[in-house]
Design a protein around this motif. Structure first.
Motif, PDB file in Angstrom:
ATOM      1  N   SER A   8       3.281   0.082  12.207  1.00 46.28           N
ATOM      2  CA  SER A   8       2.414  -0.671  13.122  1.00 46.28           C
ATOM      3  C   SER A   8       2.517  -2.149  12.783  1.00 46.28           C
ATOM      4  O   SER A   8       2.494  -2.530  11.609  1.00 46.28           O
ATOM      5  N   ILE A   9       2.617  -2.985  13.819  1.00 44.07           N
ATOM      6  CA  ILE A   9       2.744  -4.435  13.652  1.00 44.07           C
ATOM      7  C   ILE A   9       1.450  -5.103  14.116  1.00 44.07           C
ATOM      8  O   ILE A   9       0.987  -4.859  15.232  1.00 44.07           O
ATOM      9  N   TYR A  10       0.882  -5.950  13.228  1.00 43.44           N
ATOM     10  CA  TYR A  10      -0.394  -6.596  13.533  1.00 43.44           C
ATOM     11  C   TYR A  10      -0.250  -8.117  13.571  1.00 43.44           C
ATOM     12  O   TYR A  10       0.494  -8.698  12.778  1.00 43.44           O
ATOM     13  N   ASP A  11      -1.009  -8.716  14.481  1.00 52.03           N
ATOM     14  CA  ASP A  11      -1.042 -10.173  14.581  1.00 52.03           C
ATOM     15  C   ASP A  11      -2.006 -10.725  13.534  1.00 52.03           C
ATOM     16  O   ASP A  11      -3.076 -11.244  13.844  1.00 52.03           O
ATOM     17  N   ILE A  12      -1.610 -10.553  12.261  1.00 49.50           N
ATOM     18  CA  ILE A  12      -2.388 -11.032  11.115  1.00 49.50           C
ATOM     19  C   ILE A  12      -1.439 -11.840  10.234  1.00 49.50           C
ATOM     20  O   ILE A  12      -0.301 -11.422   9.993  1.00 49.50           O
ATOM     21  N   ALA A  13      -1.876 -12.969   9.775  1.00 49.80           N
ATOM     22  CA  ALA A  13      -1.034 -13.817   8.923  1.00 49.80           C
ATOM     23  C   ALA A  13      -0.780 -13.126   7.586  1.00 49.80           C
ATOM     24  O   ALA A  13      -1.717 -12.619   6.954  1.00 49.80           O
ATOM     25  N   PRO A  14       0.470 -13.068   7.122  1.00 51.36           N
ATOM     26  CA  PRO A  14       0.786 -12.411   5.848  1.00 51.36           C
ATOM     27  C   PRO A  14       0.027 -12.967   4.648  1.00 51.36           C
ATOM     28  O   PRO A  14      -0.140 -12.267   3.649  1.00 51.36           O
ATOM     29  N   SER A  15      -0.434 -14.203   4.730  1.00 50.00           N
ATOM     30  CA  SER A  15      -1.176 -14.800   3.611  1.00 50.00           C
ATOM     31  C   SER A  15      -2.439 -14.007   3.261  1.00 50.00           C
ATOM     32  O   SER A  15      -2.923 -14.052   2.130  1.00 50.00           O
ATOM     33  N   TYR A  16      -2.963 -13.247   4.248  1.00 49.51           N
ATOM     34  CA  TYR A  16      -4.158 -12.441   3.995  1.00 49.51           C
ATOM     35  C   TYR A  16      -3.898 -11.351   2.958  1.00 49.51           C
ATOM     36  O   TYR A  16      -4.823 -10.906   2.274  1.00 49.51           O
ATOM     37  N   LEU A  17      -2.649 -10.900   2.846  1.00 51.83           N
ATOM     38  CA  LEU A  17      -2.333  -9.830   1.893  1.00 51.83           C
ATOM     39  C   LEU A  17      -2.484 -10.287   0.450  1.00 51.83           C
ATOM     40  O   LEU A  17      -2.705  -9.474  -0.448  1.00 51.83           O
ATOM     41  N   THR A  18      -2.348 -11.585   0.221  1.00 47.38           N
ATOM     42  CA  THR A  18      -2.590 -12.116  -1.125  1.00 47.38           C
ATOM     43  C   THR A  18      -4.001 -12.680  -1.243  1.00 47.38           C
ATOM     44  O   THR A  18      -4.706 -12.423  -2.215  1.00 47.38           O
ATOM     45  N   GLY A  19      -4.439 -13.397  -0.231  1.00 44.48           N
ATOM     46  CA  GLY A  19      -5.765 -14.012  -0.280  1.00 44.48           C
ATOM     47  C   GLY A  19      -6.899 -13.006  -0.270  1.00 44.48           C
ATOM     48  O   GLY A  19      -7.961 -13.248  -0.843  1.00 44.48           O
ATOM     49  N   SER A  20      -6.680 -11.879   0.409  1.00 45.03           N
ATOM     50  CA  SER A  20      -7.712 -10.827   0.477  1.00 45.03           C
ATOM     51  C   SER A  20      -7.150  -9.503  -0.038  1.00 45.03           C
ATOM     52  O   SER A  20      -7.442  -8.439   0.509  1.00 45.03           O
ATOM     53  N   LYS A  21      -6.373  -9.575  -1.100  1.00 49.14           N
ATOM     54  CA  LYS A  21      -5.659  -8.390  -1.597  1.00 49.14           C
ATOM     55  C   LYS A  21      -6.597  -7.228  -1.899  1.00 49.14           C
ATOM     56  O   LYS A  21      -6.330  -6.081  -1.529  1.00 49.14           O
ATOM     57  N   ASP A  22      -7.720  -7.514  -2.565  1.00 45.30           N
ATOM     58  CA  ASP A  22      -8.639  -6.439  -2.943  1.00 45.30           C
ATOM     59  C   ASP A  22      -9.145  -5.671  -1.726  1.00 45.30           C
ATOM     60  O   ASP A  22      -9.338  -4.450  -1.785  1.00 45.30           O
ATOM     61  N   LYS A  23      -9.350  -6.387  -0.643  1.00 42.74           N
ATOM     62  CA  LYS A  23      -9.815  -5.754   0.594  1.00 42.74           C
ATOM     63  C   LYS A  23      -8.774  -4.755   1.121  1.00 42.74           C
ATOM     64  O   LYS A  23      -9.119  -3.626   1.518  1.00 42.74           O
ATOM     65  N   TYR A  24      -7.499  -5.137   1.084  1.00 42.90           N
ATOM     66  CA  TYR A  24      -6.437  -4.263   1.593  1.00 42.90           C
ATOM     67  C   TYR A  24      -6.185  -3.094   0.651  1.00 42.90           C
ATOM     68  O   TYR A  24      -5.888  -1.972   1.090  1.00 42.90           O
ATOM     69  N   VAL A  25      -6.305  -3.334  -0.646  1.00 42.01           N
ATOM     70  CA  VAL A  25      -6.198  -2.245  -1.627  1.00 42.01           C
ATOM     71  C   VAL A  25      -7.285  -1.209  -1.356  1.00 42.01           C
ATOM     72  O   VAL A  25      -7.034   0.001  -1.334  1.00 42.01           O
ATOM     73  N   GLN A  26      -8.489  -1.683  -1.129  1.00 43.03           N
ATOM     74  CA  GLN A  26      -9.619  -0.779  -0.889  1.00 43.03           C
ATOM     75  C   GLN A  26      -9.420   0.030   0.389  1.00 43.03           C
ATOM     76  O   GLN A  26      -9.780   1.215   0.452  1.00 43.03           O
ATOM     77  N   MET A  27      -8.838  -0.587   1.406  1.00 43.91           N
ATOM     78  CA  MET A  27      -8.563   0.135   2.658  1.00 43.91           C
ATOM     79  C   MET A  27      -7.661   1.335   2.419  1.00 43.91           C
ATOM     80  O   MET A  27      -7.902   2.433   2.934  1.00 43.91           O
ATOM     81  N   LEU A  28      -6.601   1.125   1.644  1.00 41.45           N
ATOM     82  CA  LEU A  28      -5.673   2.225   1.365  1.00 41.45           C
ATOM     83  C   LEU A  28      -6.360   3.302   0.528  1.00 41.45           C
ATOM     84  O   LEU A  28      -6.124   4.502   0.736  1.00 41.45           O
ATOM     85  N   GLN A  29      -7.194   2.885  -0.403  1.00 39.14           N
ATOM     86  CA  GLN A  29      -7.892   3.865  -1.236  1.00 39.14           C
ATOM     87  C   GLN A  29      -8.902   4.669  -0.423  1.00 39.14           C
ATOM     88  O   GLN A  29      -9.092   5.865  -0.654  1.00 39.14           O
ATOM     89  N   ASP A  30      -9.541   4.024   0.535  1.00 43.51           N
ATOM     90  CA  ASP A  30     -10.589   4.682   1.318  1.00 43.51           C
ATOM     91  C   ASP A  30     -10.046   5.522   2.475  1.00 43.51           C
ATOM     92  O   ASP A  30     -10.662   6.529   2.843  1.00 43.51           O
ATOM     93  N   HIS A  31      -8.929   5.116   3.042  1.00 44.80           N
ATOM     94  CA  HIS A  31      -8.519   5.706   4.321  1.00 44.80           C
ATOM     95  C   HIS A  31      -7.183   6.450   4.284  1.00 44.80           C
ATOM     96  O   HIS A  31      -6.692   6.871   5.338  1.00 44.80           O
ATOM     97  N   THR A  32      -6.594   6.625   3.108  1.00 43.88           N
ATOM     98  CA  THR A  32      -5.382   7.444   3.003  1.00 43.88           C
ATOM     99  C   THR A  32      -5.596   8.533   1.966  1.00 43.88           C
ATOM    100  O   THR A  32      -6.319   8.345   0.985  1.00 43.88           O
ATOM    101  N   LYS A  33      -4.985   9.677   2.209  1.00 42.78           N
ATOM    102  CA  LYS A  33      -5.085  10.835   1.316  1.00 42.78           C
ATOM    103  C   LYS A  33      -3.675  11.351   1.023  1.00 42.78           C
ATOM    104  O   LYS A  33      -2.822  11.371   1.918  1.00 42.78           O
ATOM    105  N   PHE A  34      -3.477  11.816  -0.215  1.00 38.99           N
ATOM    106  CA  PHE A  34      -2.135  12.226  -0.640  1.00 38.99           C
ATOM    107  C   PHE A  34      -2.152  13.553  -1.396  1.00 38.99           C
ATOM    108  O   PHE A  34      -3.160  13.920  -2.009  1.00 38.99           O
ATOM    109  N   GLY A  35      -1.009  14.223  -1.354  1.00 31.44           N
ATOM    110  CA  GLY A  35      -0.810  15.410  -2.173  1.00 31.44           C
ATOM    111  C   GLY A  35      -1.389  16.673  -1.570  1.00 31.44           C
ATOM    112  O   GLY A  35      -1.823  16.721  -0.419  1.00 31.44           O
ATOM    113  N   SER A  36      -1.406  17.721  -2.378  1.00 31.42           N
ATOM    114  CA  SER A  36      -1.767  19.060  -1.901  1.00 31.42           C
ATOM    115  C   SER A  36      -3.265  19.253  -1.690  1.00 31.42           C
ATOM    116  O   SER A  36      -3.680  20.123  -0.931  1.00 31.42           O
TER     117      SER A  36
END
Length: 465
Positions: free
Chosen positions: A154-182
């Motif tokens: 998926s491609i988003y109209d978001i500036a890449p600088s947000y991935l460093t400036g708000s890194k903790d927010k994006y880390v938390q999104m992956l932890q909260d909204h993705t599930k892995f394994g059996s």
């Protein structure tokens, strides 16, 4: 109610001919009607015996009807002395074991053409990166255990600088909204049209997997499966998305059909190995004739698993889009473990791509690198010698075992830090150094695809080893 007891002599007594149909019928009844009264089961079998043609396409009784009308002939097959035509791309960078696996597949009586992509490496049955066209037959291990394993971006109209400036927010999104394994699944499950499909009602072994599939929807597998945030660079101004050349934030996911696909693969591989016994070096290449009940049933189940894999990715991306509070500008996706009916040299054949990306002329796809190397959004050129295929990634340089033995966690941590990548989960077997150089792989398939853009991972979530 007592468990059904049914013997071959019970079927012979109601008129069934001696032979394989007896075993097939007894097994089917004990599997599907194990709690039903014996007299009712025998009445069902009498009805099928009276008019078997009527039941040829039935999920429960179809195999019995086939055994009555036109029994599947089980015979050992020898390999041909010569290989079907083939092409290998990037041959100097592919290990001999993978090439020999392709050479064996090309000697199958059903083989018509083949190819090996530049990310090729050793697997089961077909090598990873292997492409094989067959005549009216499908090889479950030619598709792979993880049916419909695929990429989705998926491609988003978001500036890449947000991935460093708000890194903790994006880390938390992956932890909260993705599930892995059996074992990880989402607490809130969602309905999806996939669960209304007839295959979940009409194919007995698939029907049993429906609850598991429902619980696992929107989750990812282990191994090399991931969900990640990264930086997209669109470099083709004539791209199909109508997006200006520039940089964007992207979400990239890699996963397949979960337990549903794995169980379908296991079940039909066993049937294929029973029906088309092959020499030991080729035993995992056993096939199902598409004119048989089992062949048609696998084809339906395979397509269901592929569509389920797509539904899983869409649910992952839906959850993350909601968390981002944004709608994606565009989405690109493709299978790379599947079989398709395609025209090859003017003939309809079954084209297996096991770890290979469809690359028909004008078709978009995604070829990932590693967690520290860019992936590529590509447009197929329709190169016939590759059977309209390209690599599905960089390909492994080290096996999982060797990666665990040879690499240290401190080495991996240093490489991740050098490239500015944050990793959640993952194991040494998925270290960047375990993969080939994606730039060399892309150079070896310049005839097959053209680059539309790149995706560079920055925050990566994988299963915890």
């Amino acid at each position: 109610m007592a468990k059904l007891k049914l013997r071959g002599k019970d079927l012979i007594a109601i008129g069934y001919p001696q032979g394989k149909v007896i075993g097939i019928a007894v097994n089917s009844m004990l599997t599907n009607f194990k709690r039903e009264r014996k007299d009712k089961v025998l009445q069902r079998l009498k009805t099928v015996l009276k008019n078997p043609e009527k039941y040829l396409n039935d999920g429960v009784f179809g195999k019995i009807a086939e055994a009555l009308v036109q029994p599947v002939k089980v015979e050992a097959h020898k390999l041909n002395n010569t290989r079907a035509p083939f092409t290998i791309f990037g041959e100097n960078n592919i290990q001999d074991e993978a090439k020999h696996q392709l050479f064996t597949a090309l000697k199958l009586p059903i083989a018509k053409a083949g190819a090996l992509m530049p990310d090729g490496h050793h697997g089961y049955g077909l090598p990873i990166g292997g492409v094989l066209a067959t005549d009216n037959a499908v090889i479950p291990y030619g598709v792979g255990v993880d049916i419909g394993c695929r990429m989705c971006l998926s491609i988003y109209d978001i500036a890449p600088s947000y991935l460093t400036g708000s890194k903790d927010k994006y880390v938390q999104m992956l932890q909260d909204h993705t599930k892995f394994g059996s074992y990880e699944t989402h607490k809130q499950h969602v309905d999806n049209p996939i669960f209304e499909r007839e295959e979940f009602r009409n194919i007995p072994m698939v029907k049993k997997l429906k609850d598991k599939a429902y619980k696992q929807l929107g989750s990812s597998g282990g191994g090399n499966h991931f969900v990640e945030f990264g930086i997209i660079k669109i470099q083709d101004e004539h791209n199909e998305f109508n997006i200006p050349v520039g940089e964007y934030v992207g979400v990239l996911s890699h996963s397949g059909s979960r337990g549903l696909g794995a169980n379908i693969a296991k079940h039909y591989t066993k049937l294929a190995m029973q029906q088309t016994p092959l020499p030991n070096e080729a035993k995992h290449l056993a096939w199902l004739d598409l004119n048989t009940h089992d062949g048609q049933e696998y084809w339906l189940a395979m397509n269901l698993a592929g569509d389920y894999a797509s539904a899983c990715h869409h649910d992952i991306h839906r959850r993350l889009a909601k968390a981002l509070g944004k709608r994606p500008l565009a989405m690109v996706e493709n299978h790379h473990n599947f079989a398709w009916k395609e025209q090859v040299n003017g003939e309809e054949l079954i084209v297996h791509r096991k770890g290979a990306t469809p690359a028909q002329k004008g078709v978009l796809g995604i070829i990932p690198g590693s967690m520290t190397a860019p992936g590529f959004i590509v447009r197929g050129k329709g190169f016939e010698a590759s059977l309209n295929s390209a690599s599905h990634g960089a390909g492994r340089l080290l096996s999982r075992r060797k990666a665990k033995e040879q690499l240290t966690q401190s080495e991996i941590n240093k490489v991740l830090k050098d490239f500015g990548v944050t990793l959640i989960g993952g194991g040494k077997d998925e270290a960047p150094m375990a993969y080939k150089n994606i730039h060399k792989v892309m150079a070896n398939q310049s005839e097959l695809v053209e680059v539309v853009g790149t995706f560079t991972p920055k925050i990566v979530r994988m299963d915890r080893n």
